[in-house]
Structures are given as C-alpha cells and as structure tokens.
Design an enzyme around this catalytic site. Structure first.
Site, short mmCIF file in Angstrom:
data_model
loop_
_atom_site.label_atom_id
_atom_site.label_comp_id
_atom_site.label_asym_id
_atom_site.label_seq_id
_atom_site.Cartn_x
_atom_site.Cartn_y
_atom_site.Cartn_z
N HIS A 1 10.60 2.37 -12.98
CA HIS A 1 9.65 3.46 -12.76
C HIS A 1 10.35 4.80 -12.51
O HIS A 1 9.79 5.69 -11.89
CB HIS A 1 8.76 3.15 -11.57
CG HIS A 1 7.93 1.91 -11.71
ND1 HIS A 1 8.46 0.64 -11.64
CD2 HIS A 1 6.59 1.76 -11.91
CE1 HIS A 1 7.48 -0.24 -11.79
NE2 HIS A 1 6.35 0.40 -11.95
N HIS B 1 -4.31 -1.39 -13.96
CA HIS B 1 -4.28 -0.25 -13.03
C HIS B 1 -3.99 1.04 -13.76
O HIS B 1 -3.36 1.05 -14.80
CB HIS B 1 -3.31 -0.45 -11.86
CG HIS B 1 -1.85 -0.67 -12.17
ND1 HIS B 1 -1.39 -1.65 -13.01
CD2 HIS B 1 -0.74 -0.04 -11.71
CE1 HIS B 1 -0.06 -1.62 -13.03
NE2 HIS B 1 0.36 -0.65 -12.26
N HIS C 1 3.47 -5.81 -8.58
CA HIS C 1 4.64 -5.36 -7.80
C HIS C 1 4.36 -4.06 -7.04
O HIS C 1 5.28 -3.25 -6.86
CB HIS C 1 5.85 -5.21 -8.74
CG HIS C 1 5.64 -4.21 -9.85
ND1 HIS C 1 6.09 -4.41 -11.14
CD2 HIS C 1 5.03 -3.00 -9.87
CE1 HIS C 1 5.77 -3.38 -11.89
NE2 HIS C 1 5.13 -2.50 -11.14
N GLU D 1 1.96 -2.64 -18.19
CA GLU D 1 2.94 -3.54 -17.54
C GLU D 1 2.68 -5.00 -17.91
O GLU D 1 3.53 -5.86 -17.68
CB GLU D 1 2.91 -3.34 -16.03
CG GLU D 1 3.45 -1.99 -15.59
CD GLU D 1 3.42 -1.76 -14.08
OE1 GLU D 1 3.94 -0.73 -13.64
OE2 GLU D 1 2.89 -2.61 -13.34
C1 DHB Z 1 0.97 0.85 -7.81
C2 DHB Z 1 1.14 -0.12 -8.80
C3 DHB Z 1 2.33 -0.18 -9.53
O1 DHB Z 1 2.57 -1.08 -10.51
C4 DHB Z 1 3.36 0.69 -9.25
O2 DHB Z 1 4.51 0.56 -9.94
C5 DHB Z 1 3.21 1.68 -8.27
C6 DHB Z 1 2.01 1.77 -7.56
C7 DHB Z 1 -0.29 0.91 -7.01
O3 DHB Z 1 -1.27 0.19 -7.30
O4 DHB Z 1 -0.33 1.68 -6.03
FE FE Z 2 4.40 -0.61 -11.63
#
Ligand code: DHB
Ligand code: FE
Length: 289
Positions: free
Chosen positions: A59, A194, A12, A241
């Site tokens: 978030h 990530h 997302h 996540e």
């Molecule tokens: C990114 C990924 C995320 O899940 C998020 O909530 C905000 C930023 C990213 O990869 O930039």
């Molecule tokens: Fe996220």
C-alpha cells in the site's frame, strides 16, 4: 519435495493492529472477526507449516506510485515492517527463506512471468497483520519463515484476475517442485469488498463477497471471468484486493477442502472475511491438469 498444506485468506485492515494493541479481541465489535482465527490456530498447531508464502498488495510502504511492479517476489533473508502512519505498532522482523524464494523466482521467470525480484523488501500491514492473527503469541520469534509476493492493486493498469490465477498456478507448481521437505502455507490477504475514498467511500457488497467465498472452494476459475472494471463496480475500488485471493487459490494445485470460513461485516470499512482451505496432494489429479 515441498508440499503446499493449505491456503489462508483474510482481510488485512490496519485497525486489526490497533485492536490487538488495545486488547480488544473480545469486544462486541471485534470478537466475531478474531473468533474466525480459532480454527486457524488449531489447524496451525496440528499442521505446523515451515514457510508462509504471503500473496498481498503493498500500500505504499515498499513501492510507491513512481515505481510499481505488477508482480514482485521477495528474496531476502529478513523482512522488516515499518511505520506506515496508521498509528499501529511496528511488528518484529520476519525471517525469509532465500533458497525457496530464488527457486520460485527462477520458475516464474522460466514460465514467462516477468516479475520484479526484491532483495530488500519492507512488508506492510497486509503482510504483518495476517501473520500476527495466525500467531498471536509469537512475539519476535515467528514460527514460520516467510516469502512476500505482491500484486499491484493500487496503480492502474492492474493485472487481470485471469493473470493472477495463472500466477498462482505457477507459484504453486514452483513450490511443489522445490526439492526440500517443507510444509508451505500460502496466504492471500486483502478484501473483501471495500472502497476507502471517492463518492462510494464505505461501499460494501455482502452478496458479492459471499459469492466469492463460495466460488473459492469449488469453482475458483469463475472469479477469473470478471474484468477489473466489473470487480471495482461490484466490490469497490479496493475490492480488487480479491486478486490476492485468486492467486492464492491458484496455488492450491491438489484436492482442496474447506477447514473454516467466516464473514463478518464490517470491520473498519471492509467486508471482513477469513477462509482456511486444506490442500491434499493427489498426484493423479495434478497430473491430469
Ligand atoms: C482498510 C482496508 C484495507 O484493506 C486497507 O489496506 C486499509 C484500510 C479499512 O477498511 O479501513
Ligand atoms: Fe488493503
């Protein structure tokens, strides 16, 4: 009775919203990710779900670090998006389904999940962008009613994978005991690997992501064996996540088959993953659980 027709998981990242706003869906960078939604669109056109139950992580738009429910369920008639500071367009409001929300809430509390019930709920990019990816032409007239369910993946201590799986199971059973003929699709949004900050910022683990995607279909409970520390080590600090995927998969209590699955890395800082699973009701299987 309501029936869960399928489950969709997707990353997302906010820059999806920027790519849509700039019309970059066919650029070399974005095309592989947006193309993952072609089979999703065909499936939605065929199945036409009435309600999307969206399991995601907030978030900081609806909850902040001062008050952070482990699990929260929306019970509003309407959910609004707002500016989160990512510089992406605010999307039109979403209709809720308060009757189904309250049914889920009652069943969850009855099953000893002490959730937070929200009659006002601002939905962030993790809720809005997956719906925009599903229904790119919807404008302000979204074809599904929605119910947001959040899992804390921001403020430690975080719920464990096994608990998120059980939450998903309870959500699935609650939906399937709702006495209205509704087709429900369950979403799990986030991940995959990530890490947005710290010394490992930019960390992505393709091997682990592909393993998670493989386990999602036939052996999802294998994912519940990881501790949160292990998931953070393997998938980065925002890789937790993955909990939203695990909960979504837990909600699919029937016989599950794969419609489509795509992994493309990176989108922004993230292992970009999209998976659509179909949930076939087979009462004999469900009764045996
Ligand atoms: C990114 C990924 C995320 O899940 C998020 O909530 C905000 C930023 C990213 O990869 O930039
Ligand atoms: Fe996220």
């Amino acid at each position: 009775m309501a029936h869960i027709v399928g489950g969709l998981t997707t990353s997302h990242v906010p820059s999806i919203g920027a790519a849509i706003a700039r019309g970059e869906q066919n650029s070399p960078y974005w095309k592989p990710f947006f193309d993952a939604f072609k089979p999703v669109h065909q499936w939605l056109e065929k199945v036409k779900p009435d309600v999307a139950v969206v399991i995601y992580n907030d978030h900081g738009l609806n909850f902040f670090l001062d008050k952070m429910p482990t699990f929260a369920v929306g019970a509003a008639a309407q959910y609004d998006n707002a500016d989160e500071g990512w510089g992406i367009p605010v999307l039109p409001s979403f209709k809720g389904d308060p009757d189904l929300s309250w049914h889920i809430i009652e069943q969850l509390v009855d099953n000893e999940f002490d959730i937070t019930t929200c009659q006002e709920f601002k939905v962030d990019h993790a809720f809005t962008l997956p719906l925009k990816l599903m229904y790119p032409d919807a404008g302000s007239n979204w074809p599904v009613r929605t119910i947001p369910i959040t899992i804390n993946s921001v403020q430690h201590p975080l719920p464990k994978a096994a608990r998120c799986w059980q939450l998903g199971r309870a959500i699935g059973k609650a939906i399937e005991s709702f006495p209205k003929d509704l087709k429900v699709v369950v979403l799990g949004t986030g991940g995959l690997s990530h890490q947005l900050d710290g010394t490992r910022a930019g960390f992505i683990n393709k091997e682990f992501d592909l393993l998670c995607m493989e386990k999602m279909l036939h052996d999802p409970e294998a994912l519940t064996k990881y501790s949160n520390r292990q998931i953070i080590e393997l998938a980065g600090s925002q890789g937790v996540e993955l909990m939203t995927w695990i909960a979504m998969r837990g909600a699919l209590t029937g016989h599950v088959t794969k419609v489509s699955s795509t992994y493309h890395v990176p989108i922004s800082n993230t292992g970009g993953a999209v998976m659509l699973l179909e949930n076939h009701q087979e009462p004999a299987l469900r009764a045996a659980e």
